[in-house]
Design a protein around this motif. Sequence first.
Motif, PDB file in Angstrom:
ATOM      1  N   GLY A  63       0.799  -1.106   0.227  1.00  0.00           N
ATOM      2  CA  GLY A  63       0.064  -0.036  -0.059  1.00  0.00           C
ATOM      3  C   GLY A  63       0.994   1.232   0.047  1.00  0.00           C
ATOM      4  N   ILE A  64       0.467   2.255  -0.826  1.00  0.00           N
ATOM      5  CA  ILE A  64       1.077   3.648  -0.758  1.00  0.00           C
ATOM      6  C   ILE A  64       0.187   4.887  -0.330  1.00  0.00           C
ATOM      7  CG2 ILE A  64       1.730   5.392  -2.569  1.00  0.00           C
ATOM      8  CD1 ILE A  64       3.441   3.190  -3.821  1.00  0.00           C
ATOM      9  N   ALA A  65       0.792   5.600   0.485  1.00  0.00           N
ATOM     10  CA  ALA A  65      -0.090   7.024   0.823  1.00  0.00           C
ATOM     11  C   ALA A  65       1.001   8.059   0.838  1.00  0.00           C
ATOM     12  CB  ALA A  65      -0.575   6.699   2.205  1.00  0.00           C
ATOM     13  N   ALA A  71       5.822  10.606   1.189  1.00  0.00           N
ATOM     14  CA  ALA A  71       5.117   9.427   0.847  1.00  0.00           C
ATOM     15  C   ALA A  71       5.543   8.108   1.414  1.00  0.00           C
ATOM     16  CB  ALA A  71       5.017   9.254  -0.841  1.00  0.00           C
ATOM     17  N   VAL A  72       4.677   7.242   1.604  1.00  0.00           N
ATOM     18  CA  VAL A  72       5.060   5.947   2.312  1.00  0.00           C
ATOM     19  C   VAL A  72       4.843   4.660   1.558  1.00  0.00           C
ATOM     20  CG1 VAL A  72       5.301   6.822   4.504  1.00  0.00           C
ATOM     21  CG2 VAL A  72       3.148   5.915   3.642  1.00  0.00           C
ATOM     22  N   VAL A  73       5.523   3.692   1.485  1.00  0.00           N
ATOM     23  CA  VAL A  73       4.976   2.310   1.119  1.00  0.00           C
ATOM     24  C   VAL A  73       5.191   1.167   2.097  1.00  0.00           C
ATOM     25  CG1 VAL A  73       7.412   1.854   0.240  1.00  0.00           C
ATOM     26  CG2 VAL A  73       5.075   0.748  -0.740  1.00  0.00           C
ATOM     27  N   VAL A  74       3.867   0.386   2.184  1.00  0.00           N
ATOM     28  CA  VAL A  74       4.019  -0.442   3.255  1.00  0.00           C
ATOM     29  C   VAL A  74       3.791  -1.905   2.633  1.00  0.00           C
ATOM     30  CG1 VAL A  74       3.317   0.990   4.883  1.00  0.00           C
ATOM     31  CG2 VAL A  74       1.678  -0.215   3.869  1.00  0.00           C
ATOM     32  N   VAL A  99      -1.312   5.857   8.600  1.00  0.00           N
ATOM     33  CA  VAL A  99      -0.722   6.059   9.590  1.00  0.00           C
ATOM     34  C   VAL A  99       0.733   6.140   9.524  1.00  0.00           C
ATOM     35  CG1 VAL A  99      -0.076   4.860  11.879  1.00  0.00           C
ATOM     36  CG2 VAL A  99      -2.712   4.853  11.152  1.00  0.00           C
ATOM     37  N   ALA A 100       1.194   5.390   8.810  1.00  0.00           N
ATOM     38  CA  ALA A 100       2.546   5.469   8.511  1.00  0.00           C
ATOM     39  C   ALA A 100       3.237   6.807   8.006  1.00  0.00           C
ATOM     40  CB  ALA A 100       3.200   4.522   7.285  1.00  0.00           C
ATOM     41  N   LEU A 101       2.218   7.686   7.507  1.00  0.00           N
ATOM     42  CA  LEU A 101       2.688   8.986   7.044  1.00  0.00           C
ATOM     43  C   LEU A 101       3.179  10.044   8.213  1.00  0.00           C
ATOM     44  CD1 LEU A 101       0.402  10.049   4.191  1.00  0.00           C
ATOM     45  CD2 LEU A 101       2.870  10.132   4.006  1.00  0.00           C
ATOM     46  N   SER A 102       2.335   9.641   9.395  1.00  0.00           N
ATOM     47  CA  SER A 102       2.745  10.572  10.550  1.00  0.00           C
ATOM     48  C   SER A 102       3.893   9.997  11.497  1.00  0.00           C
ATOM     49  CB  SER A 102       1.285  10.474  11.505  1.00  0.00           C
ATOM     50  OG  SER A 102       1.154   9.021  11.931  1.00  0.00           O
ATOM     51  N   THR A 103       4.490   8.885  10.936  1.00  0.00           N
ATOM     52  CA  THR A 103       5.640   8.482  11.700  1.00  0.00           C
ATOM     53  C   THR A 103       7.064   8.792  10.673  1.00  0.00           C
ATOM     54  OG1 THR A 103       5.594   5.994  10.708  1.00  0.00           O
ATOM     55  CG2 THR A 103       4.157   6.630  12.347  1.00  0.00           C
ATOM     56  N   GLU A 104       8.071   8.221  11.168  1.00  0.00           N
ATOM     57  CA  GLU A 104       9.274   8.274  10.428  1.00  0.00           C
ATOM     58  C   GLU A 104       9.449   7.056   9.389  1.00  0.00           C
ATOM     59  OE1 GLU A 104      11.411   5.802  11.060  1.00  0.00           O
ATOM     60  OE2 GLU A 104      11.206   5.108  13.136  1.00  0.00           O
ATOM     61  N   GLY A 105       8.523   6.321   9.280  1.00  0.00           N
ATOM     62  CA  GLY A 105       8.556   5.126   8.329  1.00  0.00           C
ATOM     63  C   GLY A 105       9.125   3.760   8.487  1.00  0.00           C
ATOM     64  N   SER A 106       9.526   3.471   9.880  1.00  0.00           N
ATOM     65  CA  SER A 106       9.963   2.162  10.098  1.00  0.00           C
ATOM     66  C   SER A 106       8.768   1.445  10.443  1.00  0.00           C
ATOM     67  CB  SER A 106      11.044   2.314  11.244  1.00  0.00           C
ATOM     68  OG  SER A 106      10.416   2.871  12.609  1.00  0.00           O
ATOM     69  N   VAL A 107       8.954  -0.060  10.564  1.00  0.00           N
ATOM     70  CA  VAL A 107       7.843  -0.853  10.895  1.00  0.00           C
ATOM     71  C   VAL A 107       7.749  -0.755  12.290  1.00  0.00           C
ATOM     72  CG1 VAL A 107       7.506  -3.348  11.193  1.00  0.00           C
ATOM     73  CG2 VAL A 107       8.311  -2.552   9.064  1.00  0.00           C
TER      74      VAL A 107
END
Length: 308
Positions: A63-65, A71-74, A99-107
């Motif tokens: 998924g991408i946002a 931008a993030v990809v999970v 949700v990942a967009l509001s973080t630094e992107g790590s799992v």
Amino acid sequence: MSEITAAMVKELREKTGAGMMDCKKALAETNGDMEAAIDWLRAKGIAKADKKSGRTAAEGLVGIASAGTSAVVVEVNSETDFVARNDAFQDLVRGVASVALSTEGSVEAISAAAYPATGKSVTDTIKDAIATIGENMTLRRAAKLSVEDGVVATYIHNAAADGLGKLGVLVALKSTGNKDALNAIGRQVAMHIAATNPLAVRAEEVDAAVAERERNVFIEQSRASGKPDNIIEKMVDGRMRKFFEEVALLSQAFVINPDLTVAAALKEAEKEIGAPVEITGMVRLLLGEGVEKEETDFAAEVAAAVKH
């Protein structure tokens, strides 16, 4: 010397496509070291350099946002593709990407972050989904790219729904120019990355260990020619230049217009963008990459069940 088992030979055959006796000899020559055995086969011209080390088999969705200059990809895995087509699972992956967009992107950061729809952490929300859907799920990988001025272009290949698919790409482009034009060339570059899977943006950014491994294979292959060392050194240098051209994004032939390299295509695009463009990062996530599914012999399973 390490014992060479049938299982080791089978694994090497699956990874390289080489014959059983060649695999057995390679393992014997390298004292059972699987990676060294792969290189030994490659040096002998028995295994292809681009043979995948195992089959990818994990199901789920990428998924991408994106928002603003980030931008993030999970990657969220499930056990079956059937669940990946489930609306509830797709909503979950979209939510995790958001949700990942509001973080630094790590799992780790994403897992601990609050999931707005439930008021729980992402980890606990996934656990609840497991109980509801009845299948194991996991947030396996994630990445985030940002630029101070420019865009982070995105691309989803084999899209299952909006922002969801089997392969996701992010590419960060730094520029003060027109953002619409920048995003247009960025999306094309992202599509190129999806197709070619470059190892790095620039040749000098290719992992040193990967480059050294390729050089060692080229040396062994060149020695088989019987030529003197000074000629072999030139042969290897030439093959390494070709290797870097093929694996570094900017020097690759642009899939949209193979007459240009990616670097040249960006230079052309600068005319419309109105300012210089620099690629500062890229991410490519292929669903299930590096995960090998355990093969099941259904007939053997039934036979075993009958015996018990």
